[in-house]
Write a protein that holds these residues in place. Sequence first.
Motif, PDB file in Angstrom:
ATOM      1  N   LEU A 105       1.181  -1.108  -0.020  1.00  0.00           N
ATOM      2  CA  LEU A 105       0.008  -0.098  -0.234  1.00  0.00           C
ATOM      3  C   LEU A 105       0.477   1.385   0.384  1.00  0.00           C
ATOM      4  O   LEU A 105       1.595   1.567   0.789  1.00  0.00           O
ATOM      5  CB  LEU A 105      -0.786  -0.237   1.496  1.00  0.00           C
ATOM      6  N   VAL A 106       0.704   2.078  -1.425  1.00  0.00           N
ATOM      7  CA  VAL A 106       1.508   3.184  -1.409  1.00  0.00           C
ATOM      8  C   VAL A 106       0.501   4.335  -0.815  1.00  0.00           C
ATOM      9  O   VAL A 106      -0.416   5.161  -1.199  1.00  0.00           O
ATOM     10  CB  VAL A 106       1.763   3.615  -2.621  1.00  0.00           C
ATOM     11  N   MET A 107       0.937   5.245   0.512  1.00  0.00           N
ATOM     12  CA  MET A 107       0.362   6.029   1.020  1.00  0.00           C
ATOM     13  C   MET A 107       0.412   7.449   1.252  1.00  0.00           C
ATOM     14  O   MET A 107       1.325   7.314   1.827  1.00  0.00           O
ATOM     15  CB  MET A 107      -0.469   5.802   2.217  1.00  0.00           C
ATOM     16  N   ASP A 108      -0.308   8.609   1.424  1.00  0.00           N
ATOM     17  CA  ASP A 108       0.362  10.228   1.649  1.00  0.00           C
ATOM     18  C   ASP A 108       0.081   9.790   2.918  1.00  0.00           C
ATOM     19  O   ASP A 108      -0.329   8.628   3.470  1.00  0.00           O
ATOM     20  CB  ASP A 108      -0.363  10.939   0.806  1.00  0.00           C
ATOM     21  N   TYR A 166       9.561   6.990   8.087  1.00  0.00           N
ATOM     22  CA  TYR A 166       9.710   6.138   6.903  1.00  0.00           C
ATOM     23  C   TYR A 166       9.459   6.897   5.538  1.00  0.00           C
ATOM     24  O   TYR A 166       9.330   6.088   4.385  1.00  0.00           O
ATOM     25  CB  TYR A 166       8.622   4.769   7.183  1.00  0.00           C
ATOM     26  N   SER A 167       8.608   8.115   5.495  1.00  0.00           N
ATOM     27  CA  SER A 167       8.322   8.450   3.889  1.00  0.00           C
ATOM     28  C   SER A 167       9.409   8.728   3.322  1.00  0.00           C
ATOM     29  O   SER A 167      10.643   9.127   4.043  1.00  0.00           O
ATOM     30  CB  SER A 167       6.932  10.099   4.382  1.00  0.00           C
ATOM     31  N   ILE A 222       4.603   6.803   2.042  1.00  0.00           N
ATOM     32  CA  ILE A 222       4.843   5.945   2.238  1.00  0.00           C
ATOM     33  C   ILE A 222       4.886   4.013   1.828  1.00  0.00           C
ATOM     34  O   ILE A 222       3.437   4.434   1.452  1.00  0.00           O
ATOM     35  CB  ILE A 222       4.791   6.210   3.465  1.00  0.00           C
ATOM     36  N   VAL A 223       4.628   3.016   1.796  1.00  0.00           N
ATOM     37  CA  VAL A 223       4.977   2.369   1.674  1.00  0.00           C
ATOM     38  C   VAL A 223       4.407   0.779   2.845  1.00  0.00           C
ATOM     39  O   VAL A 223       5.926   0.708   3.473  1.00  0.00           O
ATOM     40  CB  VAL A 223       5.457   1.183   0.472  1.00  0.00           C
ATOM     41  N   MET A 224       3.342   0.536   2.821  1.00  0.00           N
ATOM     42  CA  MET A 224       3.200   0.097   3.485  1.00  0.00           C
ATOM     43  C   MET A 224       3.176  -1.647   2.859  1.00  0.00           C
ATOM     44  O   MET A 224       2.659  -2.185   2.505  1.00  0.00           O
ATOM     45  CB  MET A 224       1.295  -0.125   4.644  1.00  0.00           C
TER      46      MET A 224
END
Length: 251
Positions: free
Chosen positions: A193-196, A232-233, A238-240
């Motif tokens: 998951l790629v998220m802001d 981590y961003s 950030i990639v979960m």
Amino acid sequence: MKPTDKFSGKADVYSKSRPSYPTEYIDYLLSVNSLNETSRVADIGSGTGILTRQLLERGISVVAVEPNDDMRKKAEQDLQQYELFTSIKGSAEATSLPDKSIDLVIAAQAFHWFDQEKFKLECKRILKQEAKVALVWNSRDFTSLLIKENAEIIKKYCPNFYGFSGGIGEGGEIFNQFFRDGQFEYTKIPNDLVMDFEGFLGRNLSASYSLKESDKEFEFFVEAITNLFEKYSHNGKIVMPNYTRSYLGKV
């Protein structure tokens, strides 16, 4: 608090921040269950309709069964344009669907909330002969330091946290007991998951165990999540590490 009430007030953030399922998984479901335009799928514990939408987009008729009013109304609002969409206020144990009327039962991010024996009986009642049940979760990859640190924050601030996905891991006797003769097909597909920041915060706040704004520790929880994102961003993202896991079989 009853399981059906745990997501009250979280429908909007749930809809915005919860991940969908990989196209590869939708392809798999349609293929292995021989689903087509004449098929009828029951999405049990359908929430805001994340998986329901993906099936509707493939031309599959879906009956979404959801007991929580907030979640169900959000799905009805978002999916009303699909002619093949039907929404029912019902539970996993009492769907109100007709006998032998369903070609596939799906429970996405939901099986851990059910009375599993009663759900099994209901599946037997509503499924057509030899039709199957799919239990699916989007799960965190605990080989990731980000995921481990995120879990520690949740453990620290969220007293109602007893493990992700209700503590149901990849293996376990629970699946052997649920599926007929302990036989099922296990599928695991990467789904990072790629998220802001808004998405990452929402992913944490949408959980059933997450704190609400009225909770005493809420601001400290949000601050810890914010610091984790900053750690981590990269370039605001950030990639979960995440994967979709599915159990498919007869009951």
